[in-house]
Design a protein around this motif. Structure first.
Motif, mmCIF file in Angstrom:
data_model
loop_
_atom_site.group_PDB
_atom_site.id
_atom_site.type_symbol
_atom_site.label_atom_id
_atom_site.label_comp_id
_atom_site.label_asym_id
_atom_site.label_seq_id
_atom_site.Cartn_x
_atom_site.Cartn_y
_atom_site.Cartn_z
ATOM 1 N N GLU A 158 50.979 37.835 33.100
ATOM 2 C CA GLU A 158 50.094 38.136 31.747
ATOM 3 C C GLU A 158 49.827 36.890 30.991
ATOM 4 O O GLU A 158 49.176 37.011 29.979
ATOM 5 N N GLU A 163 43.462 36.437 38.022
ATOM 6 C CA GLU A 163 42.851 36.625 39.289
ATOM 7 C C GLU A 163 42.671 35.439 40.024
ATOM 8 O O GLU A 163 42.818 35.310 41.392
ATOM 9 N N ARG A 223 46.128 38.523 29.192
ATOM 10 C CA ARG A 223 45.757 40.078 29.857
ATOM 11 C C ARG A 223 46.930 40.943 29.857
ATOM 12 O O ARG A 223 48.036 40.648 29.851
ATOM 13 N N PHE A 231 47.941 44.909 31.309
ATOM 14 C CA PHE A 231 47.692 45.896 32.403
ATOM 15 C C PHE A 231 48.315 47.268 32.555
ATOM 16 O O PHE A 231 49.271 47.556 31.738
ATOM 17 N N THR A 232 47.737 48.093 32.976
ATOM 18 C CA THR A 232 48.421 49.361 33.317
ATOM 19 C C THR A 232 48.671 49.643 34.729
ATOM 20 O O THR A 232 48.276 48.541 35.664
ATOM 21 N N GLY A 235 47.218 51.216 37.143
ATOM 22 C CA GLY A 235 46.077 50.982 37.869
ATOM 23 C C GLY A 235 45.322 49.747 37.815
ATOM 24 O O GLY A 235 44.962 49.225 38.818
ATOM 25 N N SER A 236 45.290 49.194 36.654
ATOM 26 C CA SER A 236 44.670 47.906 36.562
ATOM 27 C C SER A 236 45.546 46.779 37.435
ATOM 28 O O SER A 236 44.971 45.728 37.983
ATOM 29 N N ARG A 274 47.646 47.396 40.132
ATOM 30 C CA ARG A 274 47.143 47.553 41.394
ATOM 31 C C ARG A 274 45.957 47.056 41.865
ATOM 32 O O ARG A 274 45.747 46.219 42.964
ATOM 33 N N ARG A 275 44.821 47.219 41.029
ATOM 34 C CA ARG A 275 43.579 46.615 41.283
ATOM 35 C C ARG A 275 43.505 45.123 41.368
ATOM 36 O O ARG A 275 42.853 44.427 42.412
ATOM 37 N N LEU A 276 44.199 44.804 40.381
ATOM 38 C CA LEU A 276 44.503 43.202 40.328
ATOM 39 C C LEU A 276 44.917 42.585 41.761
ATOM 40 O O LEU A 276 44.206 41.689 42.407
ATOM 41 N N GLN A 280 42.429 43.613 44.690
ATOM 42 C CA GLN A 280 41.230 42.721 44.789
ATOM 43 C C GLN A 280 41.305 41.250 45.212
ATOM 44 O O GLN A 280 40.391 40.432 45.540
#
Length: 497
Positions: free
Chosen positions: A350, A356, A408, A410-411, A413-414, A416-418, A421
């Motif tokens: 964070e 990313e 940044r 995060f939750t 969900g976000s 996990r997507r980070l 992806q």
């Protein structure tokens, strides 16, 4: 060099008592130290200022400065002036004394010696250290009981162990006062609680010495119920500020951006990571933090390598490889020819300029190809933060979920997507409870809070998790897969030929 002492008397409508209070100050203090008396009348309606000013001629051997506020500043506001005066005039220590005679000036030499000869930043005269002596001294039973209850609650919330939070007989190191933002404090009676919290957050020690209690016919100006609500609120907010759930500038007593405390020994991101590291593993810690957060991990793992922009001499003693680098600029060649089994990225992602890009970059590093990656990050939708959002409060602070240095948020969900992806296979995501022992100390209270937090996370993990703990494996990049295919085909060609 003789220590300079300021005896600061706060007074409001104390015309009848002020002269006697000043006369009772032991003469030895004026011989042993360079001592001055400062009396500040907080816009009294009686002749407090005149009575104090006459003392200049009645006691010519004592240096007495008398001031009167043009408007009433309140108990806390009056103290601010005295402390500012002590700092500006270069005193070493300041004694807070009440002009109504409630606290015995005769006890001052013992209190002052404790402060001058010891290592505490403050010494308080406590009426509660010697059983029920306070009641024998005339303290009303309801005040005694209230004092005990409030002190117990505040000790639980703050992790401190004071016998009394509400004594007005106090001595401070002026140097310590100069380093805390007392000017931001309340002008009301809860000023005394706020300054205790500031000293505690700044790491200063407070010592207590028993003093006798005397209750006369003085008028009490404290609204008991209002005061109790104020001090509990202040103590709770200060405790929450330790891990960033709430931010109040008055509790910015240290540069918390440079303070990162270990969280081993209880359910926490650090402990979860320690439990996940296998004995003998080749461990790489990216953004390792201070040595105290590294030591238990080095005892668990095999060969340990560290990367951080800030390093101490002790880091070099703990690890086989130490690289002082900015993670935002970390390149594959910086890690040499090492191969790692496990990579820790704890409370780091964070803070990065571009999480990313960082994850995408390290995924392709040959040294990490077969490594497990363990990451932790704050959960921005933790219930208290959600409630603050609902109330229109988005308060960035110096640490915690809304740390000013976080780029940044995060939750589950976000987060996990980070990872997915950027080419990682997520194998585990778990909720992490709030670090209550850091806020309230290692005690029964913090253990109960942790138990409740675990139960709440079992029912609603995304709502009650303070942090997110994750484990992931880097998937091979297309370039790596092509290289593997070429290497594998080379062997097959030999067989065919």
């Amino acid at each position: 060099m003789t220590n300079r002492i300021l005896i600061f008397i706060v007074a409001y409508n104390a015309e009848r008592t002020i002269a006697e209070v000043v006369r009772r100050i032991p003469k030895e203090l004026f011989h042993q130290y360079e001592t001055e008396i400062l009396l500040i009348d907080d816009a009294s309606a009686d002749g407090t200022f005149e009575a104090g000013y006459r003392l200049r001629s009645l006691l010519p051997e004592r240096k007495v400065t008398v001031l009167k506020n043009p408007v009433n500043l309140g108990y806390g506001g009056n103290q601010k002036l005295g402390y500012e005066y002590a700092i500006r005039e270069g005193f070493d220590y300041i004694v807070l004394l009440h002009g109504d005679g409630q606290y015995a000036p005769e006890q001052m030499p013992v209190l002052l010696k404790t402060l001058v000869d010891g290592d505490a930043a403050a010494v308080f005269g406590s009426r509660m250290l010697e059983g029920r002596s306070a009641i024998k001294g005339g303290m009303p039973v309801y005040k005694y009981v209230g004092n005990r209850i409030l002190t117990a609650l505040q000790n639980c919330l703050s992790g401190m162990r004071l016998s009394e939070w509400h004594s007005g007989y106090r001595l401070y190191s002026v140097e310590a006062l100069s380093k805390i933002p007392f000017a931001r404090n309340s002008n009301d009676f809860n000023f005394d609680t706020e300054i205790i919290l500031q000293l505690n957050l700044a790491g200063h020690r407070i010592e207590e010495v028993p003093v006798p209690t005397f209750y006369g016919d003085e008028i009490c100006h404290v609204n008991g119920l209002k005061y109790a609500c104020q001090v509990i609120r202040d103590t709770f907010i200060a405790s929450l500020s330790k891990f960033g759930v709430f931010h109040d500038p008055k509790f910015d007593t240290v540069d918390q951006t440079a303070v990162y405390r270990s969280k081993f020994g209880f359910s926490s991101s650090h402990q979860y990571a320690l439990d996940a590291v296998r004995p003998g593993e080749r461990l790489l810690i990216l953004g390792c933090g201070p040595a105290e957060t590294v030591r238990p991990l080095t005892e668990q793992a095999g060969e340990v390598s560290l990367v951080d922009v800030r390093l101490e001499a002790e880091h070099h003693e703990l690890a086989a490889n130490v690289w002082q680098l900015d993670l935002n600029e970390l390149q594959e060649q910086d890690l040499g020819d090492q191969q790692f089994d496990c990579v820790l990225i704890l409370d780091v992602i964070e803070h990065l300029r571009d999480p990313e890009e960082f994850l995408s970059r390290i995924r392709g590093y040959s040294q990490l190809r077969r490594a497990r990656v363990i990451l932790t990050t704050p959960n921005v939708v933790f219930l208290p933060v959600r409630l603050m959002f609902f109330l229109g409060q988005f308060n960035y602070g110096k640490r915690g979920i809304l740390d000013r240095t976080h780029t940044r948020l995060f939750t589950f969900g976000s987060f996990r997507r980070l990872l997915t992806q950027q080419g990682f296979s997520v194998t585990r995501l778990e909720p992490v409870p709030a670090p209550f022992p850091l806020a309230f100390g290692e005690n029964w209270f913090s253990r109960i809070l942790l138990s409740f937090n675990h139960l709440a996370m079992f029912l609603f993990p995304r709502l009650f998790a303070f942090q997110i703990y994750g484990e992931a494996n880097p998937l091979p990049t297309v370039e790596q897969l092509l290289t593997d295919a070429e290497f594998h085909s080379e062997g097959l060609r030999d067989l065919v030929a």
